[in-house]
Scaffold this motif. Structure first.
Motif, PDB file in Angstrom:
ATOM      1  N   PRO A  81      -8.678  -0.186 -13.263  1.00  0.00           N
ATOM      2  CA  PRO A  81      -8.804   1.028 -12.125  1.00  0.00           C
ATOM      3  C   PRO A  81      -9.860   0.183 -11.056  1.00  0.00           C
ATOM      4  O   PRO A  81      -9.663   0.930  -9.844  1.00  0.00           O
ATOM      5  CB  PRO A  81      -9.346   1.851 -12.793  1.00  0.00           C
ATOM      6  N   GLU A  82     -10.843  -0.577 -11.297  1.00  0.00           N
ATOM      7  CA  GLU A  82     -11.650  -1.024 -10.079  1.00  0.00           C
ATOM      8  C   GLU A  82     -10.981  -1.820  -9.297  1.00  0.00           C
ATOM      9  O   GLU A  82     -11.184  -1.560  -8.154  1.00  0.00           O
ATOM     10  CB  GLU A  82     -12.938  -1.671 -11.011  1.00  0.00           C
ATOM     11  N   TRP A  83      -9.960  -2.661  -9.650  1.00  0.00           N
ATOM     12  CA  TRP A  83      -9.330  -3.537  -8.739  1.00  0.00           C
ATOM     13  C   TRP A  83      -8.279  -2.732  -7.907  1.00  0.00           C
ATOM     14  O   TRP A  83      -7.938  -3.128  -6.743  1.00  0.00           O
ATOM     15  CB  TRP A  83      -8.817  -4.831  -9.468  1.00  0.00           C
ATOM     16  N   MET A  84      -7.617  -1.851  -8.516  1.00  0.00           N
ATOM     17  CA  MET A  84      -6.629  -0.992  -7.827  1.00  0.00           C
ATOM     18  C   MET A  84      -7.445   0.069  -6.743  1.00  0.00           C
ATOM     19  O   MET A  84      -6.593  -0.183  -5.780  1.00  0.00           O
ATOM     20  CB  MET A  84      -5.882  -0.127  -8.943  1.00  0.00           C
ATOM     21  N   GLU A  85      -8.328   0.201  -6.771  1.00  0.00           N
ATOM     22  CA  GLU A  85      -9.175   1.231  -6.077  1.00  0.00           C
ATOM     23  C   GLU A  85      -9.421   0.112  -4.866  1.00  0.00           C
ATOM     24  O   GLU A  85      -9.526   0.331  -3.664  1.00  0.00           O
ATOM     25  CB  GLU A  85     -10.489   1.694  -6.552  1.00  0.00           C
ATOM     26  N   TYR A  86     -10.118  -1.066  -4.853  1.00  0.00           N
ATOM     27  CA  TYR A  86     -10.399  -2.221  -4.088  1.00  0.00           C
ATOM     28  C   TYR A  86      -9.104  -2.471  -3.088  1.00  0.00           C
ATOM     29  O   TYR A  86      -8.961  -2.510  -2.016  1.00  0.00           O
ATOM     30  CB  TYR A  86     -10.780  -3.447  -4.714  1.00  0.00           C
ATOM     31  N   GLN A  87      -7.748  -2.500  -3.952  1.00  0.00           N
ATOM     32  CA  GLN A  87      -6.620  -2.715  -3.297  1.00  0.00           C
ATOM     33  C   GLN A  87      -6.310  -1.764  -2.136  1.00  0.00           C
ATOM     34  O   GLN A  87      -5.679  -1.792  -1.168  1.00  0.00           O
ATOM     35  CB  GLN A  87      -5.513  -3.238  -4.037  1.00  0.00           C
ATOM     36  N   ARG A  88      -6.384  -0.649  -2.847  1.00  0.00           N
ATOM     37  CA  ARG A  88      -5.871   0.642  -1.927  1.00  0.00           C
ATOM     38  C   ARG A  88      -6.720   1.145  -0.958  1.00  0.00           C
ATOM     39  O   ARG A  88      -6.221   1.574   0.115  1.00  0.00           O
ATOM     40  CB  ARG A  88      -5.928   1.810  -2.956  1.00  0.00           C
ATOM     41  N   THR A  89      -8.070   0.698  -0.972  1.00  0.00           N
ATOM     42  CA  THR A  89      -8.934   0.702   0.218  1.00  0.00           C
ATOM     43  C   THR A  89      -8.586  -0.466   1.305  1.00  0.00           C
ATOM     44  O   THR A  89      -9.353  -0.412   2.212  1.00  0.00           O
ATOM     45  CB  THR A  89     -10.385   0.807  -0.087  1.00  0.00           C
TER      46      THR A  89
ATOM     47  N   SER B 222       0.845  -1.293   0.055  1.00  0.00           N
ATOM     48  CA  SER B 222      -0.178   0.049  -0.033  1.00  0.00           C
ATOM     49  C   SER B 222       0.793   1.377   0.136  1.00  0.00           C
ATOM     50  O   SER B 222       0.172   2.328  -0.368  1.00  0.00           O
ATOM     51  CB  SER B 222      -0.937  -0.097   1.112  1.00  0.00           C
TER      52      SER B 222
END
Length: 89
Positions: A60-68, A37
């Motif tokens: 982008p959807e997966w990256m947002e999930y990983q960052r949160t 992170s």
């Protein structure tokens, strides 16, 4: 026998002030892929892991999930693990 191990780790510094989420994917005792992170991207360590990291980083959807995941997994579960963790001085 083939073995796949996803590992999710949370590192806390000064309580929940500084939290780091690390997701590792290990296949047959070799780390293929890692998300940190602090870096904010997936990093591949093998040819397969590099292809997978490129694919995941472009979604982008997966990256947002990983960052949160820092908030979802680490900060959310901090109260559960705090009594069992040793305070560093």
């Amino acid at each position: 026998v083939f073995q796949y191990m996803p590992i999710f780790e949370c590192y806390f510094t000064n309580g929940t002030e500084k939290v780091r989420f690390v997701h590792r994917q290990i296949y047959n005792r070799q780390q293929d892929l890692m998300f940190d992170s602090d870096v904010g991207l997936h990093v591949g360590f093998t040819p397969y892991g590099e292809r997978k990291a490129k694919s995941m980083n472009s979604d982008p959807e997966w990256m947002e999930y990983q960052r949160t995941a820092v908030d979802t997994y680490c900060r959310h579960n901090y109260e559960l693990g705090a009594p069992f963790s040793a305070e560093r001085r």
